[in-house]
Scaffold this motif. Sequence first.
Motif, PDB file in Angstrom:
ATOM      1  N   ASP A  31     -44.192  16.155  43.464  1.00 49.23           N
ATOM      2  CA  ASP A  31     -44.590  15.740  44.626  1.00 49.23           C
ATOM      3  C   ASP A  31     -43.898  14.390  45.176  1.00 49.23           C
ATOM      4  OD1 ASP A  31     -46.112  14.476  42.897  1.00 49.23           O
ATOM      5  OD2 ASP A  31     -48.054  15.084  43.911  1.00 49.23           O
ATOM      6  N   ASP A  32     -43.032  13.699  44.401  1.00 41.83           N
ATOM      7  CA  ASP A  32     -42.611  12.617  44.919  1.00 41.83           C
ATOM      8  C   ASP A  32     -42.164  13.007  46.414  1.00 41.83           C
ATOM      9  OD1 ASP A  32     -43.233  11.197  42.901  1.00 41.83           O
ATOM     10  OD2 ASP A  32     -41.373  10.855  41.810  1.00 41.83           O
ATOM     11  N   SER A  38     -31.558  12.537  59.167  1.00 44.63           N
ATOM     12  CA  SER A  38     -31.199  13.705  59.889  1.00 44.63           C
ATOM     13  C   SER A  38     -29.743  13.052  60.172  1.00 44.63           C
ATOM     14  CB  SER A  38     -32.096  13.981  60.851  1.00 44.63           C
ATOM     15  OG  SER A  38     -31.116  14.940  61.757  1.00 44.63           O
ATOM     16  N   VAL A  39     -28.724  14.001  60.022  1.00 40.26           N
ATOM     17  CA  VAL A  39     -27.341  13.767  60.648  1.00 40.26           C
ATOM     18  C   VAL A  39     -26.975  14.972  61.545  1.00 40.26           C
ATOM     19  CG1 VAL A  39     -26.625  12.383  58.628  1.00 40.26           C
ATOM     20  CG2 VAL A  39     -26.276  14.744  58.510  1.00 40.26           C
ATOM     21  N   THR A  40     -28.228  15.412  62.006  1.00 39.51           N
ATOM     22  CA  THR A  40     -28.006  16.495  63.046  1.00 39.51           C
ATOM     23  C   THR A  40     -28.376  15.863  64.512  1.00 39.51           C
ATOM     24  OG1 THR A  40     -28.568  18.210  61.190  1.00 39.51           O
ATOM     25  CG2 THR A  40     -28.931  18.892  63.574  1.00 39.51           C
ATOM     26  N   TYR A  41     -27.585  16.336  65.480  1.00 41.34           N
ATOM     27  CA  TYR A  41     -27.964  16.166  66.499  1.00 41.34           C
ATOM     28  C   TYR A  41     -29.029  16.967  67.331  1.00 41.34           C
ATOM     29  CZ  TYR A  41     -27.008  14.539  71.508  1.00 41.34           C
ATOM     30  OH  TYR A  41     -27.055  14.072  72.724  1.00 41.34           O
ATOM     31  N   GLY A  42     -30.134  16.344  67.873  1.00 45.22           N
ATOM     32  CA  GLY A  42     -31.096  17.306  68.058  1.00 45.22           C
ATOM     33  C   GLY A  42     -32.184  17.547  66.960  1.00 45.22           C
ATOM     34  N   GLU A  43     -33.171  18.308  67.242  1.00 44.92           N
ATOM     35  CA  GLU A  43     -34.362  18.432  66.292  1.00 44.92           C
ATOM     36  C   GLU A  43     -33.784  19.449  65.130  1.00 44.92           C
ATOM     37  OE1 GLU A  43     -38.969  19.518  67.005  1.00 44.92           O
ATOM     38  OE2 GLU A  43     -37.454  21.187  67.420  1.00 44.92           O
ATOM     39  N   LEU A  44     -34.319  18.950  63.917  1.00 54.92           N
ATOM     40  CA  LEU A  44     -33.829  19.587  62.639  1.00 54.92           C
ATOM     41  C   LEU A  44     -35.364  19.887  62.079  1.00 54.92           C
ATOM     42  CD1 LEU A  44     -31.941  20.489  60.528  1.00 54.92           C
ATOM     43  CD2 LEU A  44     -32.045  18.214  59.673  1.00 54.92           C
ATOM     44  N   LEU A  45     -35.448  21.123  61.671  1.00 53.34           N
ATOM     45  CA  LEU A  45     -36.742  21.658  61.019  1.00 53.34           C
ATOM     46  C   LEU A  45     -36.143  22.247  59.590  1.00 53.34           C
ATOM     47  CD1 LEU A  45     -38.285  23.934  63.864  1.00 53.34           C
ATOM     48  CD2 LEU A  45     -38.704  21.550  63.362  1.00 53.34           C
ATOM     49  N   LEU A  46     -37.054  21.856  58.762  1.00 46.90           N
ATOM     50  CA  LEU A  46     -36.651  22.335  57.184  1.00 46.90           C
ATOM     51  C   LEU A  46     -38.107  22.781  56.629  1.00 46.90           C
ATOM     52  CD1 LEU A  46     -35.045  22.457  54.558  1.00 46.90           C
ATOM     53  CD2 LEU A  46     -35.997  20.063  53.990  1.00 46.90           C
ATOM     54  N   LYS A  52     -44.232  24.423  50.734  1.00 47.85           N
ATOM     55  CA  LYS A  52     -44.636  25.295  52.040  1.00 47.85           C
ATOM     56  C   LYS A  52     -44.693  24.251  53.251  1.00 47.85           C
ATOM     57  CE  LYS A  52     -44.519  29.076  49.853  1.00 47.85           C
ATOM     58  NZ  LYS A  52     -43.038  29.667  49.661  1.00 47.85           N
ATOM     59  N   LEU A  53     -44.494  23.038  53.100  1.00 46.98           N
ATOM     60  CA  LEU A  53     -44.444  21.997  54.155  1.00 46.98           C
ATOM     61  C   LEU A  53     -43.440  22.393  55.259  1.00 46.98           C
ATOM     62  CD1 LEU A  53     -45.128  18.845  52.061  1.00 46.98           C
ATOM     63  CD2 LEU A  53     -47.033  20.021  53.453  1.00 46.98           C
ATOM     64  N   LEU A  54     -43.565  21.837  56.244  1.00 48.29           N
ATOM     65  CA  LEU A  54     -42.434  21.876  57.391  1.00 48.29           C
ATOM     66  C   LEU A  54     -42.168  20.558  57.581  1.00 48.29           C
ATOM     67  CD1 LEU A  54     -40.677  23.388  59.130  1.00 48.29           C
ATOM     68  CD2 LEU A  54     -42.488  23.088  61.107  1.00 48.29           C
ATOM     69  N   TYR A  55     -40.849  20.057  57.645  1.00 43.92           N
ATOM     70  CA  TYR A  55     -40.496  18.724  57.636  1.00 43.92           C
ATOM     71  C   TYR A  55     -39.582  18.723  59.107  1.00 43.92           C
ATOM     72  CZ  TYR A  55     -41.204  18.929  52.665  1.00 43.92           C
ATOM     73  OH  TYR A  55     -41.919  18.653  51.361  1.00 43.92           O
ATOM     74  N   ILE A  56     -39.787  17.881  60.055  1.00 43.78           N
ATOM     75  CA  ILE A  56     -39.292  17.787  61.195  1.00 43.78           C
ATOM     76  C   ILE A  56     -38.608  16.359  61.304  1.00 43.78           C
ATOM     77  CG2 ILE A  56     -39.775  17.633  63.475  1.00 43.78           C
ATOM     78  CD1 ILE A  56     -42.477  19.385  62.927  1.00 43.78           C
ATOM     79  N   TRP A  57     -37.264  16.397  61.826  1.00 45.32           N
ATOM     80  CA  TRP A  57     -36.638  15.274  62.292  1.00 45.32           C
ATOM     81  C   TRP A  57     -36.459  15.531  63.762  1.00 45.32           C
ATOM     82  CZ3 TRP A  57     -35.542  17.765  57.887  1.00 45.32           C
ATOM     83  CH2 TRP A  57     -35.653  17.018  56.725  1.00 45.32           C
ATOM     84  N   SER A  58     -36.701  14.562  64.581  1.00 45.76           N
ATOM     85  CA  SER A  58     -36.368  14.748  66.266  1.00 45.76           C
ATOM     86  C   SER A  58     -35.159  14.678  66.493  1.00 45.76           C
ATOM     87  CB  SER A  58     -37.295  13.564  66.786  1.00 45.76           C
ATOM     88  OG  SER A  58     -38.746  13.684  66.535  1.00 45.76           O
ATOM     89  N   VAL A  66     -39.172  13.936  52.145  1.00 48.32           N
ATOM     90  CA  VAL A  66     -39.260  15.191  51.961  1.00 48.32           C
ATOM     91  C   VAL A  66     -39.629  15.271  50.354  1.00 48.32           C
ATOM     92  CG1 VAL A  66     -37.918  17.408  51.537  1.00 48.32           C
ATOM     93  CG2 VAL A  66     -37.480  16.088  53.311  1.00 48.32           C
ATOM     94  N   GLU A  67     -40.685  16.419  49.944  1.00 54.98           N
ATOM     95  CA  GLU A  67     -40.916  16.317  48.525  1.00 54.98           C
ATOM     96  C   GLU A  67     -39.772  16.599  47.555  1.00 54.98           C
ATOM     97  OE1 GLU A  67     -44.450  18.885  47.426  1.00 54.98           O
ATOM     98  OE2 GLU A  67     -45.748  17.637  48.724  1.00 54.98           O
ATOM     99  N   PHE A  68     -39.568  15.877  46.582  1.00 52.44           N
ATOM    100  CA  PHE A  68     -38.542  16.284  45.521  1.00 52.44           C
ATOM    101  C   PHE A  68     -38.527  17.738  45.112  1.00 52.44           C
ATOM    102  CE2 PHE A  68     -37.348  16.643  40.894  1.00 52.44           C
ATOM    103  CZ  PHE A  68     -36.154  16.207  40.958  1.00 52.44           C
ATOM    104  N   GLN A  69     -39.490  18.520  44.979  1.00 53.15           N
ATOM    105  CA  GLN A  69     -39.358  19.881  44.635  1.00 53.15           C
ATOM    106  C   GLN A  69     -38.811  20.633  45.590  1.00 53.15           C
ATOM    107  OE1 GLN A  69     -43.310  21.701  44.100  1.00 53.15           O
ATOM    108  NE2 GLN A  69     -44.159  20.447  45.864  1.00 53.15           N
ATOM    109  N   ASP A  70     -38.663  20.219  47.014  1.00 52.65           N
ATOM    110  CA  ASP A  70     -38.018  21.048  47.800  1.00 52.65           C
ATOM    111  C   ASP A  70     -36.746  20.764  47.916  1.00 52.65           C
ATOM    112  OD1 ASP A  70     -40.494  22.369  48.929  1.00 52.65           O
ATOM    113  OD2 ASP A  70     -41.189  20.666  49.999  1.00 52.65           O
ATOM    114  N   LEU A  71     -36.222  19.217  47.710  1.00 49.47           N
ATOM    115  CA  LEU A  71     -34.798  19.002  47.432  1.00 49.47           C
ATOM    116  C   LEU A  71     -34.266  19.575  46.533  1.00 49.47           C
ATOM    117  CD1 LEU A  71     -35.123  15.122  48.254  1.00 49.47           C
ATOM    118  CD2 LEU A  71     -34.368  16.996  49.660  1.00 49.47           C
ATOM    119  N   GLN A  72     -35.180  19.832  45.121  1.00 50.80           N
ATOM    120  CA  GLN A  72     -34.527  20.553  44.024  1.00 50.80           C
ATOM    121  C   GLN A  72     -34.175  21.919  44.413  1.00 50.80           C
ATOM    122  OE1 GLN A  72     -37.306  19.972  40.822  1.00 50.80           O
ATOM    123  NE2 GLN A  72     -35.751  19.237  39.614  1.00 50.80           N
TER     124      GLN A  72
END
Length: 174
Positions: A31-32, A38-46, A52-58, A66-72
Amino acid sequence: MANNTKSKKNDVVEETVNEPQKKKPRKFAQDDMILCKSVTYGELLLPGKKSKLLYIWSNYGDVTEVEFQDLQALRSTRSAYLMNPYFVIEDEELLEQWPELKALYDKTMALDIDSLFSLPINQFKKRLRDIPVGFKDPIKNIAGEKIRNGSLDSIAKINALDEILGTELKLMID
């Protein structure tokens, strides 16, 4: 006069040579929270597969943890989020442990989108051809914005964008 200097027994000055010790790799907890940009133009959702979290970049350049487990989970499936990339991990300790991403990011970071448009036409074309997949859409969008605001008016560069990235930006010119 006799020399009164007492001779000291072999005084050996021990110098400890500090060899650069290999720092033990940091052990990340599931849970670190890891800073990602973000290197995406516009909104990015992960959607986090594990947390089960929703990560948002505007927008491009925004940072979110972002939690380590999700990156893994993204890494193990070689997800486009990481491999194209749509965002980059900002934690150097983690990147040292994931050398394939570090190499990709080194290539990606060599691309400075702002300076890209000021390159001479031959270098501009070469850089466009070498751009990682995840940067193509942001460059298309940024180019469109630059044409609209008048800061990109080079017909040669617009033609190069159309040819290499498969756009029709030429249609935006008055």
